[in-house]
Design a protein around this motif. Structure first.
Motif, PDB file in Angstrom:
ATOM      1  N   GLU A  80     -10.258   0.494   0.733  1.00  0.00           N
ATOM      2  CA  GLU A  80      -9.813  -0.552  -0.188  1.00  0.00           C
ATOM      3  C   GLU A  80      -9.937  -1.900   0.496  1.00  0.00           C
ATOM      4  O   GLU A  80      -9.740  -2.005   1.715  1.00  0.00           O
ATOM      5  CB  GLU A  80      -8.340  -0.365  -0.578  1.00  0.00           C
TER       6      GLU A  80
ATOM      7  N   GLU B  90       3.938   1.632  -1.061  1.00  0.00           N
ATOM      8  CA  GLU B  90       4.644   1.776  -2.324  1.00  0.00           C
ATOM      9  C   GLU B  90       3.704   2.249  -3.433  1.00  0.00           C
ATOM     10  O   GLU B  90       4.115   2.987  -4.334  1.00  0.00           O
ATOM     11  CB  GLU B  90       5.294   0.454  -2.717  1.00  0.00           C
ATOM     12  N   ARG B  91       2.447   1.853  -3.343  1.00  0.00           N
ATOM     13  CA  ARG B  91       1.488   2.173  -4.397  1.00  0.00           C
ATOM     14  C   ARG B  91       0.844   3.542  -4.210  1.00  0.00           C
ATOM     15  O   ARG B  91       0.617   4.260  -5.166  1.00  0.00           O
ATOM     16  CB  ARG B  91       0.424   1.070  -4.442  1.00  0.00           C
ATOM     17  N   ARG B  92       0.543   3.918  -2.954  1.00  0.00           N
ATOM     18  CA  ARG B  92      -0.182   5.182  -2.765  1.00  0.00           C
ATOM     19  C   ARG B  92       0.198   5.941  -1.496  1.00  0.00           C
ATOM     20  O   ARG B  92      -0.454   6.916  -1.125  1.00  0.00           O
ATOM     21  CB  ARG B  92      -1.693   4.948  -2.822  1.00  0.00           C
ATOM     22  N   GLY B  93       1.249   5.524  -0.771  1.00  0.00           N
ATOM     23  CA  GLY B  93       1.819   6.361   0.268  1.00  0.00           C
ATOM     24  C   GLY B  93       1.154   6.335   1.623  1.00  0.00           C
ATOM     25  O   GLY B  93       1.201   7.338   2.345  1.00  0.00           O
ATOM     26  N   ARG B  94       0.560   5.233   2.008  1.00  0.00           N
ATOM     27  CA  ARG B  94       0.001   5.076   3.354  1.00  0.00           C
ATOM     28  C   ARG B  94      -1.073   6.111   3.690  1.00  0.00           C
ATOM     29  O   ARG B  94      -1.146   6.614   4.811  1.00  0.00           O
ATOM     30  CB  ARG B  94       1.110   5.146   4.431  1.00  0.00           C
ATOM     31  N   ASP B  95      -1.925   6.447   2.736  1.00  0.00           N
ATOM     32  CA  ASP B  95      -2.987   7.392   3.048  1.00  0.00           C
ATOM     33  C   ASP B  95      -4.194   6.705   3.696  1.00  0.00           C
ATOM     34  O   ASP B  95      -5.083   7.374   4.228  1.00  0.00           O
ATOM     35  CB  ASP B  95      -3.425   8.154   1.799  1.00  0.00           C
TER      36      ASP B  95
ATOM     37  N   ARG C 271     -10.775   5.445  -3.218  1.00  0.00           N
ATOM     38  CA  ARG C 271     -10.083   6.620  -2.717  1.00  0.00           C
ATOM     39  C   ARG C 271     -10.050   6.635  -1.193  1.00  0.00           C
ATOM     40  O   ARG C 271      -9.058   7.032  -0.586  1.00  0.00           O
ATOM     41  CB  ARG C 271     -10.756   7.886  -3.244  1.00  0.00           C
TER      42      ARG C 271
ATOM     43  N   HIS D 238       0.829  -1.205   0.000  1.00  0.00           N
ATOM     44  CA  HIS D 238       0.000   0.000   0.000  1.00  0.00           C
ATOM     45  C   HIS D 238       0.866   1.259   0.000  1.00  0.00           C
ATOM     46  O   HIS D 238       0.607   2.207  -0.759  1.00  0.00           O
ATOM     47  CB  HIS D 238      -0.916  -0.011   1.224  1.00  0.00           C
TER      48      HIS D 238
ATOM     49  N   PRO E 280     -10.514  -1.464  -5.180  1.00  0.00           N
ATOM     50  CA  PRO E 280      -9.776  -0.220  -5.048  1.00  0.00           C
ATOM     51  C   PRO E 280     -10.717   0.928  -4.720  1.00  0.00           C
ATOM     52  O   PRO E 280     -11.913   0.876  -5.013  1.00  0.00           O
ATOM     53  CB  PRO E 280      -9.135  -0.044  -6.429  1.00  0.00           C
TER      54      PRO E 280
ATOM     55  N   GLN F  73      -9.902   5.232   5.411  1.00  0.00           N
ATOM     56  CA  GLN F  73      -9.356   6.580   5.498  1.00  0.00           C
ATOM     57  C   GLN F  73      -9.059   6.980   6.936  1.00  0.00           C
ATOM     58  O   GLN F  73      -9.657   6.483   7.885  1.00  0.00           O
ATOM     59  CB  GLN F  73     -10.326   7.588   4.877  1.00  0.00           C
TER      60      GLN F  73
END
Length: 264
Positions: free
Chosen positions: A85, A47-52, A82, A45, A80, A107
């Motif tokens: 996930e 690596e793919r989207r920065g631990r948001d 926003r 996670h 997937p 989130q």
């Protein structure tokens, strides 16, 4: 310092002797593998989207035993999104799936002003006596965890646990993955039956989290229930040092058991 696992490549890992199991010393204790899976999910996670997003629930189905040999991890995104996930991870040995995990990543929001719970607090670590799970369990893994425990009766106990070893050699592990490398031990903290007389392995583990743990120690408020037809349940409320002071617990863990009297 030794660890429970060493990385071979991006998706393969080698266990050390520190994972030696409690039911059989020829097999892995599943606890470190569950933490390894969580670490792999969080790493992918990041690596793919920065631990948001943060891990809110993870459910593991344990398909079989694993020898103390190389394991491989495969991860795919099932849903997937926003703000949420759903991720699936499969841990396998020689091409055979051994654990399938599904994790909801959710989130982050500031809800500190709303935090609260009616779940009871548990005694602090210094109120409990040191205890070794090696008194009733075999294998090296249970001897690599510091424990304090107060057992009310078989099947009901409070305990504080801290691993002595890192989960993975040379890598930073999040507090959540470190926690998830411990939680399977709940099923062995306060057995209702002697393990030499009755087998009661869990075939799953589901953890719901409401906070990221702080500090080294994790508190386990554990109750074991056995039904009349071969099923059982180990139910645990998790705490950290904040929980001992009456703040919100970390979450809960449930493990379904297959209960099998051992015939001599």
């Amino acid at each position: 310092m030794p660890a429970y696992f060493e990385r071979i490549d991006a998706s393969a890992f080698r266990p050390t002797s520190a994972v030696e199991g409690a039911w059989s010393t020829e097999e892995q204790h599943i606890a470190p593998s569950l933490g390894l899976i969580a670490h792999a999910i969080e790493t992918e996670h990041a690596e793919r989207r920065g631990r948001d997003l943060q891990l809110g629930r993870i459910s593991y189905d344990i398909l079989g035993t694993i020898p103390i040999e190389r394991v491989d991890l495969d991860i795919r995104i099932l849903r997937p999104g926003r703000t949420i996930e759903l991720v699936e991870a499969v841990l396998s040995h020689e091409g055979r799936a051994a654990v399938i995990a599904r994790a909801w990543l959710m989130q982050v929001a500031d809800t500190a002003a709303l935090a609260g719970s009616s779940l009871p607090a548990m005694p602090g670590r210094h109120e409990l006596e040191p205890w070794s799970a090696g008194e009733i369990w075999q294998g090296r893994h249970v001897r690599t965890v510091d424990m304090h425990r107060r057992q009310v009766e078989p099947g009901r106990a409070w305990a504080w646990l801290r691993p002595q070893l890192p989960l993975l050699e040379g890598e930073e592990i999040s507090p959540t993955a470190r926690l998830l490398g411990l939680v399977d031990i709940a099923n062995g903290l306060t057995p209702r039956m002697a393990p030499a007389e009755v087998a009661f392995p869990n075939v799953d583990l589901t953890c719901h989290l409401v906070a990221v743990p702080t500090g080294e120690w994790i508190g386990f408020d554990t109750t074991v229930t056995v039904g009349p037809a071969g099923l059982g349940l180990t139910d645990t409320v998790l705490h950290d040092d904040r929980g001992a002071d009456g703040v919100v617990p970390l979450g809960t863990v449930q493990q379904i058991l297959t209960v099998r009297p051992i015939r001599g």
